[in-house]
Design a protein around this motif. Structure first.
Motif, PDB file in Angstrom:
ATOM      1  N   ALA A 169       0.841  -1.197   0.000  1.00 53.69           N
ATOM      2  CA  ALA A 169       0.000   0.000   0.000  1.00 53.69           C
ATOM      3  C   ALA A 169       0.873   1.243   0.000  1.00 53.69           C
ATOM      4  O   ALA A 169       1.880   1.299   0.714  1.00 53.69           O
ATOM      5  N   ARG A 170       0.494   2.207  -0.818  1.00 54.23           N
ATOM      6  CA  ARG A 170       1.103   3.536  -0.737  1.00 54.23           C
ATOM      7  C   ARG A 170       0.105   4.433  -0.008  1.00 54.23           C
ATOM      8  O   ARG A 170      -1.011   4.630  -0.458  1.00 54.23           O
ATOM      9  N   VAL A 171       0.547   4.944   1.139  1.00 52.99           N
ATOM     10  CA  VAL A 171      -0.327   5.709   2.018  1.00 52.99           C
ATOM     11  C   VAL A 171       0.110   7.165   2.008  1.00 52.99           C
ATOM     12  O   VAL A 171       1.292   7.473   2.203  1.00 52.99           O
ATOM     13  N   ALA A 172      -0.860   8.059   1.780  1.00 49.28           N
ATOM     14  CA  ALA A 172      -0.568   9.490   1.714  1.00 49.28           C
ATOM     15  C   ALA A 172      -1.008  10.168   3.001  1.00 49.28           C
ATOM     16  O   ALA A 172      -2.030   9.825   3.598  1.00 49.28           O
ATOM     17  N   ARG A 176       3.275  13.794   2.271  1.00 51.08           N
ATOM     18  CA  ARG A 176       4.202  12.796   1.735  1.00 51.08           C
ATOM     19  C   ARG A 176       3.498  11.445   1.690  1.00 51.08           C
ATOM     20  O   ARG A 176       2.364  11.309   2.154  1.00 51.08           O
ATOM     21  N   SER A 177       4.169  10.457   1.125  1.00 50.30           N
ATOM     22  CA  SER A 177       3.592   9.118   1.090  1.00 50.30           C
ATOM     23  C   SER A 177       4.660   8.083   1.403  1.00 50.30           C
ATOM     24  O   SER A 177       5.854   8.318   1.193  1.00 50.30           O
ATOM     25  N   VAL A 178       4.207   6.960   1.934  1.00 55.42           N
ATOM     26  CA  VAL A 178       5.108   5.837   2.197  1.00 55.42           C
ATOM     27  C   VAL A 178       4.514   4.600   1.549  1.00 55.42           C
ATOM     28  O   VAL A 178       3.291   4.483   1.392  1.00 55.42           O
ATOM     29  N   ARG A 179       5.383   3.669   1.170  1.00 48.91           N
ATOM     30  CA  ARG A 179       4.938   2.430   0.548  1.00 48.91           C
ATOM     31  C   ARG A 179       5.401   1.266   1.408  1.00 48.91           C
ATOM     32  O   ARG A 179       6.597   1.118   1.666  1.00 48.91           O
ATOM     33  N   ARG A 180       4.464   0.452   1.876  1.00 48.97           N
ATOM     34  CA  ARG A 180       4.779  -0.660   2.741  1.00 48.97           C
ATOM     35  C   ARG A 180       3.958  -1.879   2.352  1.00 48.97           C
ATOM     36  O   ARG A 180       2.879  -1.761   1.763  1.00 48.97           O
ATOM     37  N   LYS A 181       4.458  -3.045   2.722  1.00 51.88           N
ATOM     38  CA  LYS A 181       3.670  -4.252   2.548  1.00 51.88           C
ATOM     39  C   LYS A 181       2.420  -4.176   3.413  1.00 51.88           C
ATOM     40  O   LYS A 181       2.383  -3.469   4.426  1.00 51.88           O
ATOM     41  N   CYS A 182       1.400  -4.928   3.025  1.00 53.33           N
ATOM     42  CA  CYS A 182       0.144  -4.873   3.781  1.00 53.33           C
ATOM     43  C   CYS A 182      -0.644  -6.170   3.608  1.00 53.33           C
ATOM     44  O   CYS A 182      -0.408  -6.952   2.686  1.00 53.33           O
TER      45      CYS A 182
END
Length: 239
Positions: A169-172, A176-182
Motif C-alpha cells: 500500500a502507498r499511504v498518503a 508525503r507518502s510511504v509504501r509498505r507491505k500490507c
C-alpha cells in the motif's frame, strides 16, 4: 550510591485484529497471521531459494535470502509457539528449490517444524511437494469457516485467505507518502503480504486486485515497524 539504569524490556509487537467470515485473527507487523483459538500461524510467499534460482539463470543475487527468511520465521514461531503453521504457497521460488537448500538452512527449517504440524499449500511457483521435507502438502485447506489457498479465486466466497498477489500500500498523509507491505481485506476474505526476503510487492490499487473486495469494507492493514495500521481506501495512492 550509584544509580543503576535498567534497559526496559522490548515491547512485543502489537497486532491488528482482522475479521474474516466472523473469525477474529491477528495480523502482525512481521507479515504473519495468527489464529489464536487454534494456535495456527499463516504465512505467505516465502520464496525460499529465490537467490539460487536467479543464479541458475545467470542473474547473480546475494545467496542469503533463505537464511534471512527462515531466521525471521524462526523468531516468530518461537514467540507464538503455534501448533500448526500454514505456508500459503510459493514457499519455494521454483519446484526444485527444496533440493537446493543448504544443510544449515534445511536444519533451520526442520527446527521450525519440530513439534508442530506444518502444511505446505501448493503455489504457482512450487506446485509439487517439497523434496525431503516434513509436512503435509495440499492444494487448499479448510478449517471452520476459513479456506486457505495460494491464489484468491475470482468470485470466491467468504472465508478465503490467500497470498500470491504480494499486496503493498502507498499511504498518503502530511504532504508525503510511504509504501509498505500490507494485508488486504474486506471482512469476507483476506490476502497476506509476501514474507520472503526477496519478495516484492504489488500496489493494492492495481487492477489485479479488482473485484476481490467490497469497496465500502475494503481496508489495507499496513505493516509498520512494530504494529499494523488499518487504512481506508481514501488514504491510498497508486504508484
Amino acid at each position: 550510591m550509584r544509580a543503576i539504569w535498567i534497559q526496559p524490556a522490548e515491547a512485543p509487537p502489537l497486532p491488528a485484529l482482522v475479521g474474516v467470515a466472523g473469525v477474529v485473527l491477528e495480523a502482525f507487523a512481521e507479515g504473519v497471521l495468527w489464529w489464536a483459538d487454534r494456535r495456527m500461524l499463516m504465512v505467505a510467499d516465502l520464496h525460499l531459494e529465490k537467490g539460487s534460482s536467479y543464479a541458475r539463470r545467470g542473474q547473480m543475487l546475494p545467496p542469503y535470502d533463505t537464511a534471512e527468511t527462515l531466521a525471521r520465521l524462526g523468531r516468530i514461531t518461537a514467540r507464538l509457539d503455534p501448533a500448526v503453521v500454514v505456508s500459503l504457497g510459493d514457499s519455494f521460488h521454483d519446484d526444485g528449490g527444496s533440493s537446493r537448500l543448504r544443510p544449515e538452512d534445511r536444519a533451520a527449517l526442520r527446527a521450525i517444524q519440530a513439534g508442530r504440524d506444518f502444511i505446505w499449500i501448493a503455489g504457482n511457483h512450487d506446485p509439487g511437494r517439497p523434496h525431503g521435507l516434513d509436512g503435509d502438502h495440499m492444494e487448499a485447506l479448510t478449517a471452520g469457516p476459513l479456506t486457505f489457498r495460494h491464489a484468491p479465486v475470482a468470485g470466491g466466497g467468504p472465508g478465503e485467505i490467500a497470498g500470491h498477489l504480494h499486496p503493498c500500500a502507498r499511504v498518503a498523509g502530511r504532504g508525503r507518502s510511504v509504501r509498505r507491505k500490507c494485508f488486504a481485506g474486506d471482512g469476507a476474505r483476506l490476502v497476506l503480504p509476501a514474507f520472503g526476503a526477496y519478495a516484492g510487492g504489488l500496489n493494492v490499487l492495481d487492477r489485479a486486485f479488482a473485484g476481490l473486495f467490497a469497496p465500502p469494507s475494503f481496508r489495507a492493514f499496513v505493516l509498520g515497524e512494530a504494529q499494523v495500521y488499518a487504512v481506508g481506501r481514501r488514504a491510498l495512492r497508486r504508484d
